[in-house]
Design an enzyme around this catalytic site. Structure first.
Site, PDB file in Angstrom:
ATOM      1  N   SER A 214      39.501  51.542  55.076  1.00  0.00           N
ATOM      2  CA  SER A 214      39.810  50.336  54.314  1.00  0.00           C
ATOM      3  C   SER A 214      39.265  49.129  55.071  1.00  0.00           C
ATOM      4  O   SER A 214      38.638  49.278  56.115  1.00  0.00           O
ATOM      5  CB  SER A 214      41.301  50.220  54.075  1.00  0.00           C
ATOM      6  OG  SER A 214      41.972  50.423  55.280  1.00  0.00           O
ATOM      7  N   LEU A 215      39.520  47.973  54.543  1.00  0.00           N
ATOM      8  CA  LEU A 215      39.000  46.750  55.152  1.00  0.00           C
ATOM      9  C   LEU A 215      40.143  45.904  55.667  1.00  0.00           C
ATOM     10  O   LEU A 215      41.207  45.855  55.054  1.00  0.00           O
ATOM     11  CB  LEU A 215      38.244  45.930  54.100  1.00  0.00           C
ATOM     12  CG  LEU A 215      36.934  46.511  53.585  1.00  0.00           C
ATOM     13  CD1 LEU A 215      36.505  45.784  52.316  1.00  0.00           C
ATOM     14  CD2 LEU A 215      35.854  46.399  54.650  1.00  0.00           C
TER      15      LEU A 215
ATOM     16  N   LYS B 261      34.869  41.567  46.071  1.00  0.00           N
ATOM     17  CA  LYS B 261      35.797  42.668  46.331  1.00  0.00           C
ATOM     18  C   LYS B 261      36.341  43.091  44.979  1.00  0.00           C
ATOM     19  O   LYS B 261      37.127  42.384  44.351  1.00  0.00           O
ATOM     20  CB  LYS B 261      36.930  42.243  47.254  1.00  0.00           C
ATOM     21  CG  LYS B 261      37.872  43.401  47.544  1.00  0.00           C
ATOM     22  CD  LYS B 261      38.713  43.163  48.759  1.00  0.00           C
ATOM     23  CE  LYS B 261      39.373  44.418  49.295  1.00  0.00           C
ATOM     24  NZ  LYS B 261      40.067  45.233  48.334  1.00  0.00           N
TER      25      LYS B 261
ATOM     26  N   ASP C 283      49.902  43.436  45.107  1.00  0.00           N
ATOM     27  CA  ASP C 283      49.024  43.518  46.272  1.00  0.00           C
ATOM     28  C   ASP C 283      49.429  42.483  47.308  1.00  0.00           C
ATOM     29  O   ASP C 283      49.420  42.744  48.501  1.00  0.00           O
ATOM     30  CB  ASP C 283      47.569  43.273  45.865  1.00  0.00           C
ATOM     31  CG  ASP C 283      47.007  44.466  45.106  1.00  0.00           C
ATOM     32  OD1 ASP C 283      47.744  45.471  44.975  1.00  0.00           O
ATOM     33  OD2 ASP C 283      45.858  44.380  44.649  1.00  0.00           O
TER      34      ASP C 283
HETATM   35  S1  IVH Z   1      33.392  48.412  51.645  1.00  0.00           S
HETATM   36  C1  IVH Z   1      34.367  50.748  55.421  1.00  0.00           C
HETATM   37  N1  IVH Z   1      32.952  46.779  49.666  1.00  0.00           N
HETATM   38  O1  IVH Z   1      38.369  47.705  49.228  1.00  0.00           O
HETATM   39  C2  IVH Z   1      34.723  49.808  54.362  1.00  0.00           C
HETATM   40  N2  IVH Z   1      35.014  47.928  49.725  1.00  0.00           N
HETATM   41  O2  IVH Z   1      40.189  47.683  51.617  1.00  0.00           O
HETATM   42  C3  IVH Z   1      34.465  50.378  53.051  1.00  0.00           C
HETATM   43  N3  IVH Z   1      36.480  47.418  47.850  1.00  0.00           N
HETATM   44  O3  IVH Z   1      38.843  51.118  49.640  1.00  0.00           O
HETATM   45  C4  IVH Z   1      34.744  49.454  51.955  1.00  0.00           C
HETATM   46  N4  IVH Z   1      35.136  46.028  46.842  1.00  0.00           N
HETATM   47  O4  IVH Z   1      38.184  50.295  47.357  1.00  0.00           O
HETATM   48  C5  IVH Z   1      33.802  47.636  50.227  1.00  0.00           C
HETATM   49  N5  IVH Z   1      32.408  45.320  47.954  1.00  0.00           N
HETATM   50  C6  IVH Z   1      33.260  46.172  48.519  1.00  0.00           C
HETATM   51  C7  IVH Z   1      34.508  46.462  47.957  1.00  0.00           C
HETATM   52  C8  IVH Z   1      35.363  47.339  48.598  1.00  0.00           C
HETATM   53  C9  IVH Z   1      36.295  46.634  46.806  1.00  0.00           C
HETATM   54  C10 IVH Z   1      37.704  48.190  48.117  1.00  0.00           C
HETATM   55  C11 IVH Z   1      37.480  49.639  48.373  1.00  0.00           C
HETATM   56  C12 IVH Z   1      38.116  49.952  49.674  1.00  0.00           C
HETATM   57  C13 IVH Z   1      39.001  48.775  49.873  1.00  0.00           C
HETATM   58  C14 IVH Z   1      39.092  48.465  51.346  1.00  0.00           C
END
Ligand code: IVH
Length: 682
Positions: A85-86, A123, A36
């Site tokens: 994604s974030l 996360k 990653d």
């Molecule tokens: S919110 C619109 N919250 O991170 C944003 N994502 O890089 C929606 N992920 O695909 C994501 N923990 O698989 C959110 N507490 C969390 C998360 C999380 C892991 C992952 C998720 C997403 C990726 C985004």
């Protein structure tokens, strides 16, 4: 184009190709070829180049879309709302910038001028899924796929016991899409790897890969056997109900409906709150039942989220703050064999230096031949190296996709075999039936074992001969000056001064240190002898029980077994050591070096001379109590974290000190670990 422009354009093309390949490997084939951290680095480099040189930005750049392709075998599902994604933050500065952007974008709205309220959560290091409930019943589950279209994994998601099949509501909404992460708990990961090993199958390198491999099984019975877990982190599309007005409120509602939600979620004010949360969560990280790779911060008010909206790839109202990677890929440049004090041959992977878990790792023990065979580690392989918390780095597994084809053909790269002769002295290597270890059969006649025995004898916790370092011992043994520890006491300044990089003055100092070690208590001497199974504690127990070396030398196995905490195996090992003529001769020659008597009760523990920093609120101890414990153990408490800090004891709401501790790679303890550490070493 100028040479610089050509160089940039080439680099951009190269980065895009690498990222595209990595995406396919990761999303479509479940076989990542980049860690990653490596992926993030490439992605950021590309983003930076494109920002600095907008003329290089094209629509097909991976920065302009979300993911990969849909694999064959599963039915595609178009997400009602795209799964985004974030954006990532890797430093405090980037979090500050995020908060600043949010505040600026909200200027002129009801949120202007106040500290932004954020919902914080872990996360999860797993896979994003979307679960659709129609009239309260689980109707469809899908992977994220490329963000627009995922794969239908409904049957597989149904096997996850923590996902409700029916919502706990009297009047369920017509539609509710719950989003969250599928992951594998660490203990389930250990278990399935054990099972795979027992069947002689390939193991997974980490829980994330195991979760991915298990979720994307065409046969849902396989998924069921893997015991995946799920945690919800948000709501997608919804019809027929009015949602809470904050993210935290929505999460609380999901929890009421029976969804597992991270217990570590918190609502905090402002950017200070974010950084405190990051440090606090970081201190929990290694003790959590599942892997996390950062914290996610979301603007709590949904209306503010709407104002902020989205950029191409990610919401503007949320960010992922990443911890330094605990896993990295690197190359095995060689497999060396180390010969230990008792003759055990240990294969050690020589690695291309890699920065992981806060340190540069250049080698990792492979334990024994069975372990190398199980993991099928070969010279030339790319491996995943892990270092979590304060533990010794380990090779988690081989990235088989990166094993070069030619390496399968050339004999030099064939599977590792344990040498049949000691690489140091050439004596035959014995492998005792039922034992994993292979041993050099030459005992103290093997220079490697001799050196280790002397090292053990002279170490701080044993006879404590200051200045007798590894290099000197190597020279003295190689020159034939020292065969046993007794020879140390026959050295003189002339011999020592004749060694490499040894002046008269250093030789005199070393002679003084050797003399100073005369008269050490029996307990230390017994430990220093390096008797198999006799550690410091057993040595103390023996000294306490027998009081004099000669009494022990004449004791029978039964008499030795009478010592508290000494079992039959240990007693037999001690008796055998004492009966061995060579050992008796060495002990005779060392007469006068130890002084008989029971060990003094000492309050020497891991706290002695150590510097602690306390931060945050501990669950049960007050600051004063924690300080008193440290001082009683011989340690001291400092006010700020520096390189000199040995331990940081972190409680809830620990702030910048904890962040600093992470940055400097200091050992971080929670209250339980802290008290246990002091208790174990009273
Ligand atoms: S919110 C619109 N919250 O991170 C944003 N994502 O890089 C929606 N992920 O695909 C994501 N923990 O698989 C959110 N507490 C969390 C998360 C999380 C892991 C992952 C998720 C997403 C990726 C985004």
């Amino acid at each position: 184009m100028s040479p610089a422009q050509i160089k940039n354009a080439d680099r951009v093309r190269d980065l895009r190709a690498q990222i595209a390949t990595a995406n396919t490997q990761y999303y479509v084939l479940d076989a990542p070829t980049l860690s990653d951290a490596e992926y993030d680095r490439l992605f950021r480099e590309l983003q930076t180049l494109e920002t600095e040189h907008p003329e290089l930005l094209t629509l097909d750049s991976p920065t302009q879309r979300v993911g990969g392709k849909v694999a064959r075998g599963f039915v595609g599902v178009t997400h009602r709302l795209p799964m985004l994604s974030l954006a990532n933050a890797f430093s405090e500065a980037e979090v500050l910038a995020f908060d600043r952007r949010v505040s600026e974008a909200l200027a002129g709205t009801g949120w202007a001028g106040t500290e932004i309220e954020y919902a914080c959560e872990p996360k999860f290091d797993g896979l994003a899924v979307s679960i659709l409930y129609r009239h309260g019943l689980l109707a469809q589950g899908a992977t994220r796929g490329d963000g627009e279209t995922g794969e239908d994994v409904t049957e597989n998601l149904r096997t996850i016991r923590t996902i409700p099949l029916r919502l706990a509501l009297e009047n369920p909404p017509a539609e509710l899409e719950v989003r969250g992460e599928v992951l594998m708990l660490r203990h389930d990961f250990e278990r399935i790897n054990q099972e795979a090993l027992a069947r002689g199958e390939k193991t997974f390198v980490n829980p994330r890969n195991a979760a991915a491999g298990s979720l994307r099984q065409l046969d849902s019975r396989v998924t069921a056997a893997r015991r995946l877990s799920f945690f919800a982190y948000g709501i997608g599309s919804v019809e027929g109900t009015v949602l809470a007005k904050t993210h935290a409120g929505q999460m609380a509602w999901l929890a009421d409906l029976g969804f597992p939600i991270a217990s570590q979620r918190r609502v905090v004010p402002g950017v200070r709150g974010l950084l405190d949360y990051f440090a606090w969560l970081g201190a929990q990280r290694d003790a959590m039942p599942y892997a996390i790779d950062g914290a996610v911060y979301k603007v709590n008010a949904i209306a503010a989220q709407t104002v902020l909206g989205f950029v191409a790839r990610a919401p503007r109202f949320a960010i992922a703050h990443k911890y330094p990677a605990q896993e990295e890929m690197t190359l095995v440049e060689g497999i060396d064999i180390q010969v230990g004090r008792t003759g055990v041959l240990t294969p050690v992977a020589r690695l291309k230096p890699v920065f992981v878990g806060g340190v540069t790792v250049t080698n990792a023990t492979l334990h024994n031949a069975d372990e190398v065979a199980k993991k099928d580690i070969r010279v030339g392989d790319t491996v995943m190296v892990r270092r979590a918390g304060d533990v010794i780095p380990e090779v988690a597994g081989v990235v088989l996709e990166r094993r070069p084809m030619r390496d399968l053909l050339e004999p030099i790269f064939s599977a590792f075999v344990m040498p049949t002769e000691c690489p140091v002295c050439g004596a035959p290597v014995l492998r005792i039936e039922g034992e994993a270890a292979a041993r050099c059969s030459n005992g103290l006649a093997c220079p490697a074992q001799r050196k280790q025995a002397i090292r053990h004898f002279a170490q701080r916790r044993a006879m404590d001969i200051e200045g007798l370092g590894d290099k000197l011992i190597d020279q003295l043994v190689d020159a034939g000056q020292i065969k046993t520890p007794a020879d140390l006491y026959r050295l003189d300044v002339a011999i020592l001064a004749g060694l490499d990089r040894m002046g008269e003055k250093s030789a005199e100092n070393l002679m003084a240190a050797i003399s100073a070690s005369r008269g050490r208590p029996l307990s230390r001497f017994l430990f220093a002898l390096g008797i198999r199974h006799v550690g410091e504690e057993t040595a103390k127990a023996l000294a306490r029980h027998f009081g004099a070396m000669d009494t022990l030398l004449h004791a029978s196995v039964e008499q030795i077994s009478a010592v508290p905490d000494v079992g039959p195996v240990v007693a037999a090992s001690i008796a055998a050591f004492c009966a061995e003529p060579h050992n008796r001769a060495v002990i005779e020659a060392l007469r006068g070096v130890w002084s008989d008597g029971a060990p003094q009760a000492q309050s020497v523990g891991r706290g002695v001379g150590k510097t602690f920093v306390l931060t945050g609120t501990l669950p049960s101890l007050s600051r004063e109590q924690a300080k008193a414990l440290i001082e009683a153990a011989g340690g001291k408490v400092a006010g700020s974290v520096s390189k000199k800090t040995d331990f940081v004891v972190a409680g809830f709401d620990a702030g910048s000190k904890l962040a600093k501790a992470h940055e400097l790679g200091r050992v971080i303890l929670n209250e339980a670990e802290f008290t246990k550490m002091l208790e174990e070493n009273p």
